[in-house]
Every structure is written in C-alpha cells, then in structure tokens.
Write a protein that holds these residues in place. Structure first.
Motif, PDB file in Angstrom:
ATOM      1  N   GLN A 160     -14.318  -2.875  -7.736  1.00  0.00           N
ATOM      2  CA  GLN A 160     -13.145  -3.666  -7.356  1.00  0.00           C
ATOM      3  C   GLN A 160     -12.686  -3.552  -5.960  1.00  0.00           C
ATOM      4  N   VAL A 161     -12.439  -2.343  -5.393  1.00  0.00           N
ATOM      5  CA  VAL A 161     -11.826  -1.899  -4.248  1.00  0.00           C
ATOM      6  C   VAL A 161     -12.973  -2.498  -3.239  1.00  0.00           C
ATOM      7  N   ALA A 191     -13.068 -12.340  -4.173  1.00  0.00           N
ATOM      8  CA  ALA A 191     -12.179 -12.588  -5.260  1.00  0.00           C
ATOM      9  C   ALA A 191     -12.692 -12.409  -6.734  1.00  0.00           C
ATOM     10  N   MET A 247     -13.479  -9.296   0.510  1.00  0.00           N
ATOM     11  CA  MET A 247     -12.689 -10.675   0.982  1.00  0.00           C
ATOM     12  C   MET A 247     -12.236 -10.601   2.313  1.00  0.00           C
ATOM     13  N   MET A 254      -5.353  -8.553  -3.260  1.00  0.00           N
ATOM     14  CA  MET A 254      -5.999  -9.991  -3.320  1.00  0.00           C
ATOM     15  C   MET A 254      -5.174 -11.038  -2.353  1.00  0.00           C
ATOM     16  N   VAL A 303      -5.617   4.642   0.159  1.00  0.00           N
ATOM     17  CA  VAL A 303      -4.981   4.651  -1.026  1.00  0.00           C
ATOM     18  C   VAL A 303      -5.745   4.450  -2.296  1.00  0.00           C
ATOM     19  N   MET A 304      -6.371   3.436  -2.220  1.00  0.00           N
ATOM     20  CA  MET A 304      -7.095   3.185  -3.550  1.00  0.00           C
ATOM     21  C   MET A 304      -8.242   4.006  -3.917  1.00  0.00           C
ATOM     22  N   PHE A 336       2.138   4.726  -4.726  1.00  0.00           N
ATOM     23  CA  PHE A 336       2.181   6.020  -5.067  1.00  0.00           C
ATOM     24  C   PHE A 336       3.595   6.191  -5.722  1.00  0.00           C
ATOM     25  N   LEU A 344      -6.145   6.581  -5.521  1.00  0.00           N
ATOM     26  CA  LEU A 344      -5.842   6.201  -6.989  1.00  0.00           C
ATOM     27  C   LEU A 344      -6.886   6.449  -7.923  1.00  0.00           C
ATOM     28  N   THR A 345      -8.281   5.925  -7.378  1.00  0.00           N
ATOM     29  CA  THR A 345      -9.265   6.141  -8.168  1.00  0.00           C
ATOM     30  C   THR A 345      -9.450   7.524  -8.842  1.00  0.00           C
ATOM     31  N   LEU A 351       0.809  -0.998  -0.064  1.00  0.00           N
ATOM     32  CA  LEU A 351      -0.294   0.031  -0.164  1.00  0.00           C
ATOM     33  C   LEU A 351       0.947   1.297  -0.044  1.00  0.00           C
ATOM     34  N   ALA A 387     -13.445   0.859 -11.150  1.00  0.00           N
ATOM     35  CA  ALA A 387     -12.498   0.963 -10.077  1.00  0.00           C
ATOM     36  C   ALA A 387     -13.087   0.760  -8.619  1.00  0.00           C
ATOM     37  N   VAL A 444     -13.947  -9.012  -7.553  1.00  0.00           N
ATOM     38  CA  VAL A 444     -12.605  -8.163  -8.393  1.00  0.00           C
ATOM     39  C   VAL A 444     -12.422  -8.330  -9.714  1.00  0.00           C
ATOM     40  N   LEU A 489     -12.364  -6.086  -2.889  1.00  0.00           N
ATOM     41  CA  LEU A 489     -11.343  -6.523  -2.133  1.00  0.00           C
ATOM     42  C   LEU A 489     -11.554  -6.256  -0.582  1.00  0.00           C
ATOM     43  N   LEU A 492      -0.339   4.782 -13.941  1.00  0.00           N
ATOM     44  CA  LEU A 492      -1.473   4.552 -13.031  1.00  0.00           C
ATOM     45  C   LEU A 492      -1.825   3.282 -12.992  1.00  0.00           C
ATOM     46  N   ILE A 531      -4.295  -4.014  -6.806  1.00  0.00           N
ATOM     47  CA  ILE A 531      -5.407  -4.769  -6.680  1.00  0.00           C
ATOM     48  C   ILE A 531      -4.966  -6.329  -6.434  1.00  0.00           C
ATOM     49  N   TRP A 569      -2.432   0.417 -10.440  1.00  0.00           N
ATOM     50  CA  TRP A 569      -3.754  -0.234 -10.131  1.00  0.00           C
ATOM     51  C   TRP A 569      -3.546  -1.815 -10.127  1.00  0.00           C
ATOM     52  N   ILE A 578      -6.095   0.838   2.973  1.00  0.00           N
ATOM     53  CA  ILE A 578      -6.333   0.487   1.584  1.00  0.00           C
ATOM     54  C   ILE A 578      -7.324   1.377   1.093  1.00  0.00           C
ATOM     55  N   ALA A 635      -5.167 -10.644   1.082  1.00  0.00           N
ATOM     56  CA  ALA A 635      -6.610 -11.202   1.711  1.00  0.00           C
ATOM     57  C   ALA A 635      -6.420 -12.698   1.950  1.00  0.00           C
TER      58      ALA A 635
END
Lengths: 481, 227
Positions: free
Chosen positions: B161-162, B149, B168, A164, B201-202, A141, B205-206, A137, B158, B152, B165, A152, A160, A156, B198, A167
């Motif tokens: 998808q987060v 999963a 999950m 995953m 940051v995501m 950036f 990013l989005t 994480l 976007a 995603v 995640l 980007l 992702i 991404w 998460i 998790a």
C-alpha cells in the motif's frame, strides 16, 4: 523576522522537550511556554495585518496577509490550549515510570505544530502543499499514542487516505504551475496567481482546482472522503483531536478558498458551485450520521465534518455569505477545542466515551456536566455562543443574494445537527449517575484549558470586537472574485 | 498514426521508451505479490522517472532538470528502498501476499482501463497548451497516478500500500517534469524530503503493526468498522 521566529519556535521547543530530564513536567512546561509565545507572536502579526499590511519576511516565499493571519492565530491558539490540556492528559494516560513516553508525546506535539503554522505563512503554493502533507505525516504517531491495535488501525487509515489525497493535490499543484507559466507569469504565489488569473488557460486552472479540491478535501474530510476522520478522532488523545479538528477546518479551507480568485468573472460561479456541492454534501451527510453516533468523541468528529461543510458551502455561495464563511471558520476553530476538552473531562468522570453507557454525569461532577453541555451548545451554534452569530450571518448573506435553496438546506443541517448533538449529550448529563466509586478530583490543567478555550467563545458570542471584524473583512476580500 | 504533438528525434524516442517502461513498472506494482519485488519495481520506476527528467533536461539544455534527476535517484531509487527495508522487519519484507481483493488478471484489466481513461483525460489538456514532451509525459504520469491509487485500494498488505502511494507521487512528478520543468529547486528538494518522511513514518508504522497486531495485513484491521 517575526515570521521566522514563529516557524522556528516549534522546532526549538521540540529540541528542548527532547532533552532527557528526570522531571516529567519539563517537556510539558516547555511546550506550554513555546505555544504561548507563538500565540503572542501570531497576535502581533495579526495586529499588523489588521491595518491592511502584508507582513513579508522573504518575498515570494514567506509572507502573511489578513487571511493568513486569521488562520495563524487560530492554529496558535488551539496549540496553546491543547498544550495546557496535554499536561493533565499525559499525567493520566501514562504510568509514573514512562517519562520517555511523555517526552516523545511533547516532541511530536511541537514537531506537528511546525508545518501547521507554516501553511498560512508560506506563500509559494508548492511549499504550502508540502506543509499540508507534513501536517499529516507528523501527526500520525500522535494519533497512535494509545498503544492499542485500534489506535494503530486509525493511524494507518489516516496516513494512507490523506496521503492519497496529498498525491492528487500534488498533481493539481503541478498543473496549476503549468497554467501559470502558460499565462506568462513567474511568481508561483497566491497573489502572483491571482494577478495572472485572466491570462491562464481556463481548462488547466479548472483541472488543477478539481484535483486540489479532491486532494485537500480528503484531508478536510469532506463527504465522501470522510471515512477516516471519525475513526481517528475516536482513537486519538483528546488534545490531539482538538488540534486536528482546528487544523482541518482552518488550514484546508484556507488552501482551497485561496484558489477562488483564480476564476475571474463568470468562471467563478463554476468553481463556487463545486465548493457549494461538496460543502452541502458534507454538511448534510454529517448531520445525518450524527443521529446514529454511539461514541462521544465521534459525535464531535461528525460535528467537525459538518462545520467544514458549512464553511466551504458558504465560501461557494460567495457574496455576503463569503464573509460569513470566514466568520464561521473563526468561531468553529474557537469552539471545537472547548468541545473536545469537555468531552475529555466527561471521559475522566464517566470512564467511557460510549454514549449509551453514561447517565447523570452532572451529578457525578457538576463542572464536567456543565462543560459538556456548554460544549455541545457551543459547537452546534446555540444562541449565547459565537457560532450562532456566524451561522446566522451565512444564512442572511445567502438570503440577501436570493440563494434560497442552499440556505434552506444549510438551515436544515444546522438544526438537525443541533438536535442530534443535544439529544445525545443531554442523555449523558442528566438522570441518575451510572458510574460509581470515588469521584476523581477535577484536574487543574483540564480546568485551565477549558477556561482559556471558553473565554473567546463567549466573548465573540456577545459581540465581534472591532479589530477582529476588520481582520475578517480584509480576509474576506481574498474570496472576492 | 503519427501524433502531431510528438516530434520524432532520438531524445524523444528515448523518452517514449522511458515512459513505456515507467508505465510497465506501474503495472508491475499492481501484479507483483512478492513484497521485495514490489520494492525493486518501485526503485526501477523511480530510475525511469529520473531518466525522463534527464532526457527532457538534455533536450531543453536545462541544468535544473538534471538536478531533479539526481534528487530523484538519491531520494527515491536509493534512500526509500533502504529506509523501507530498514524500518519494516524481515518478516514483512520477505512476505508473499496470498490474500488479494481482486485476482491479478482483473486488476491488470482495471489498470489498463485506467491508463486509457488517463489518455482521454489528458488529451484536452495538452490541446489547451501544446508543448514539447507533454504529449508523452502527461498521460503516462496521470495513468500512474490513477493506477497507484487503485493499487492502494486493492492491496491488503501494508508495505505494498505504501509503495502504491509512493508510485502515485512518482506519477505526478512524471507529468511534472514535462509540465512544470522549472519548478523552483527548493520545492523539488522539499518534495523529496516529504516522500522520505512518508517512507520513514509508514515504515515505522508497519513495524508497530507487526509488533502489536502480529500481522501487517491491513485486511485484518477491522476493529473500527461502524455497525
């Protein structure tokens, strides 16, 4: 106490780099100083661990043994050289007015180092998981530093897919905790788990292992979970590639291999076979993919996957090859930053990372050409460099234990990767120069980073110093089962 | 058919209800196309996770699980939806997803298949270590993990998808409150911190994707495809 300093230092450095200053050199200078200090502290810890002691700051939470010290030193060293290279990189990649962008880069760089150094220092397995998740994480950036949509997109994919994996690994960690409680143990640490190994229900341990192998394996870019890695490395800044590459081939094998002692006796063979299968698949897949590579940074990216595969396959073989696995881990983590820095220098003089578009780099800049050639030889394990010795030690170890098929396949991968990388790189270095125009001066920080990264690769290629070998032997006992 | 692993008391009945609704919310995340609804479904799923933690805490008289429930409510049901709405721009949150890899009935069928798979995967595990509510929470949590999963991979937008995640992680913790009820509280707090990072940051990013690429459709991101 020293372990606390190592953990807190990156955060302090991030805070200092944040301070608004008109001098663009301040954030970079602070980062280099902080990473140098981290490296010294890490070496001090390693020195104490080499005598067989475990450095403990907070029992059951924060401690470091020989295996941890090995990973700690490697990550700290990569952090230091990457910080050196970053100074020249940020100067070239940004406009004179973008002091804020440089500052943000170094703040993120330091923040990223904090969880990386925490992975080998945390002893609680749940905390280790969190540290691994944070390494992803906090580097997102940095990967998307370049302001293109391609960068980007890479960031991404990276975020992702590896999240995953995290998790899935989390589920594995929770099942492992369950197994430990069933075994009547209290201490959710690596050593506590190993002590309880016999009492835990084997089915639960195996389930936890598989979830963690796949989860952490995604972050280590094992084939078939590797697809994000070449994209990320093609877009990320060169020093970040170097650092990520070391993080992925040291901390992730570390957290996976640490599970091996949980399988006492015969069960260890089963776990070893999974590592061997994933490792061989990764090494062979990467060696094949190396042939079709069109981009210099992707070339080194696939080499990283190949080495992660070799490390895990050797750990799966166990026995004499287990020692070789850690030896390979050390040598690769030392050689790969040098390879990426050389690629960065080549990019500066060639203007592109597209392999087919570059020829005669050696004529344009003899230093960059020589560095790239040396980098290619170093990461593929050619004789004068350290990786040659560790690859040999893995093959010997496997042959001693009569594991001839894996040894043959690994030899094939190593030779194949060597040929593929050399084929691409020699085409770039030799021949008539393609790029024209004035030749830029070789940046001093690039030269310094290349030199600092080069020294240990050569020294360890000549012989393994006794203290390092001692540390390796001690660390290899962590693989014993 | 009475399952020998599940004893029948009121708390257990309520936990079963929470588990059923939890799975339903997970299915909802597969099928809902409105991004804002997805965020609401995730918040609901997190509340159900907290409910299950509190119920198990009541059963075992464990303050620890009450604390886990409180952490979950604050971090996942309140802070994450707020963070996602704050960081991602209005245009993203209000979007209705048109393009989809698989149509909704097919997606739901696959999700159903995954839950059955999770049940069969969990069966030998709980036989290896039978304990309390594990019979309910383990298969449902594993199902949410797998369906997350799957979400995603089939989502093209976007933010969903987060959310897949994050669901999950919710699934892993739904199993976790039953199989690892006394995980150190510090680890639980750190994990909550991790999911917040998460989301932050995501979310950022989005926003960058929206600004630079003019779209948050992940399907449009094909620059890096190797030939």
């Amino acid at each position: 106490m020293v372990l606390w300093f190592i953990l807190i230092l990156p955060l302090i450095a991030a805070g200092l780099a944040l301070s608004p200053s008109r001098h663009r050199t301040v954030p970079g200078g602070v980062t280099v100083l902080a990473t140098a200090l981290q490296l010294l502290l890490a070496l001090a810890v390693a020195g104490r661990c080499a005598s067989g002691a475990t450095v403990t700051a907070l029992p059951a939470w924060l401690s470091c043994d020989a295996f941890g010290a090995l990973v700690l030193v490697l990550c700290a060293f990569a952090g230091f050289t990457a910080a050196l290279f970053s100074i020249g990189f940020t100067r070239r990649a940004t406009q004179p007015m973008e002091a804020g962008r440089v500052r943000r880069y170094f703040v993120r760089f330091n923040l990223f180092l904090a969880p990386v150094l925490a992975v080998p220092l945390f002893s609680n397995v749940a905390l280790v998981w969190i540290a691994v998740a944070l390494t992803t994480l906090l580097s997102i950036f940095l990967v998307s530093f370049d302001r293109s949509t391609a960068a980007l997109e890479a960031a991404w994919k990276y975020a992702i897919l590896t999240s995953m994996g995290a998790a899935l690994a989390l589920f594995g960690v929770l099942v492992l905790y369950w197994a430990m409680r069933q075994g009547g143990a209290e201490d959710f640490t690596w050593s506590g788990l190993a002590a309880a190994a016999g009492a835990m229900p084997p089915l639960l341990v195996k389930t936890a292992f598989l979830f963690m192998l796949v989860g952490y394996g995604t972050k280590a870019a094992l084939v078939p979970f590797h697809s994000w890695l070449p994209d990320v490395y093609s877009q990320a800044p060169v020093p970040i590639c170097a650092l990520l590459s070391v993080v992925e081939t040291t901390t992730l094998p570390y957290v996976i291999v640490r599970l091996l002692p949980l399988f006492p006796g015969k069960a260890g063979d089963g776990a070893g076979r999974w590592l061997l299968a994933f490792g061989l698949l990764s090494a062979m897949g990467a060696a094949l993919l190396l042939v079709q590579v069109k981009d210099l940074k992707r070339l080194f990216a696939y080499s990283t996957i190949e080495n992660a595969g070799i490390i895990l396959a050797a750990a799966g073989l166990g026995g004499a090859a287990g020692y070789g696995s850690l030896y390979q881990l050390v040598n690769h983590a030392l050689a790969k930053p040098f390879g990426f820095f050389a690629a960065g220098a080549a990019l500066l003089f060639a203007g592109t990372t597209e392999i087919a578009a570059v020829q005669g780099l050696g004529r344009r800049s003899p230093l960059a050409g020589a560095a790239l050639l040396a980098g290619a030889l170093a990461v593929t394990g050619a004789p004068p460099f350290a990786l040659f010795l560790s690859e040999l030690s893995i093959l010997q170890g496997g042959a001693v234990d009569h594991r001839f098929l894996p040894v043959a396949l690994l030899t094939l991968c190593m030779v194949g990767a060597f040929c593929a990388v050399l084929y691409h790189v020699t085409r770039m270095v030799f021949g008539k120069a393609t790029a024209s125009g004035p030749v830029p001066a070789f940046p001093r920080s690039y030269a310094l980073a290349l030199f600092v990264a080069f020294v240990p690769v050569v020294l360890l290629g000549v012989s393994l110093p006794a203290p390092v070998e001692h540390l390796l032997r001690l660390a290899a006992t962590a693989l014993a089962r | 058919m009475p399952d020998p692993h599940i004893s029948v008391t009121l708390v257990n009945e309520l936990n079963l209800l929470a588990a059923g609704l939890f799975l339903l919310a997970t299915f909802g995340l597969v099928a809902t196309r409105q991004v804002l609804d997805c965020v609401a479904l995730f918040a609901g799923q997190s509340v159900l996770l907290a409910a299950s933690a509190a119920l198990l805490g009541h059963e075992a008289a464990s303050d620890h699980l009450y604390a886990v429930a409180a952490i979950t409510i604050v971090a996942k049901a309140l802070l994450i939806p707020w963070l996602l709405r704050r960081t991602a721009s209005e245009a993203v949150v209000a979007r209705r997803e048109i393009s989809q890899v698989l149509n909704i009935p097919t997606s739901l069928l696959i999700a159903l298949g995954l839950s059955i798979l999770a049940y069969f995967l969990a069966a030998p595990l709980r036989a290896a270590a039978p304990a309390g509510q594990v019979g309910v929470n383990l298969p449902i949590g594993l199902a949410a993990l797998l369906i997350g999963a799957f979400t995603v991979t089939v989502r093209r937008e976007a933010l969903p998808q987060v959310l897949g995640l994050l669901s999950m992680e919710n699934g892993a913790f739904f199993a976790g409150v039953a199989i690892a009820p006394d995980l150190p509280l510090f680890a639980e707090l750190a994990a909550a911190f991790d999911v917040l990072v998460i989301a932050l940051v995501m979310g950022l990013l989005t926003r960058k994707l929206q600004e630079r690429a003019g779209s948050t459709s992940v399907a449009d991101l094909t620059d890096l495809r190797e030939e």
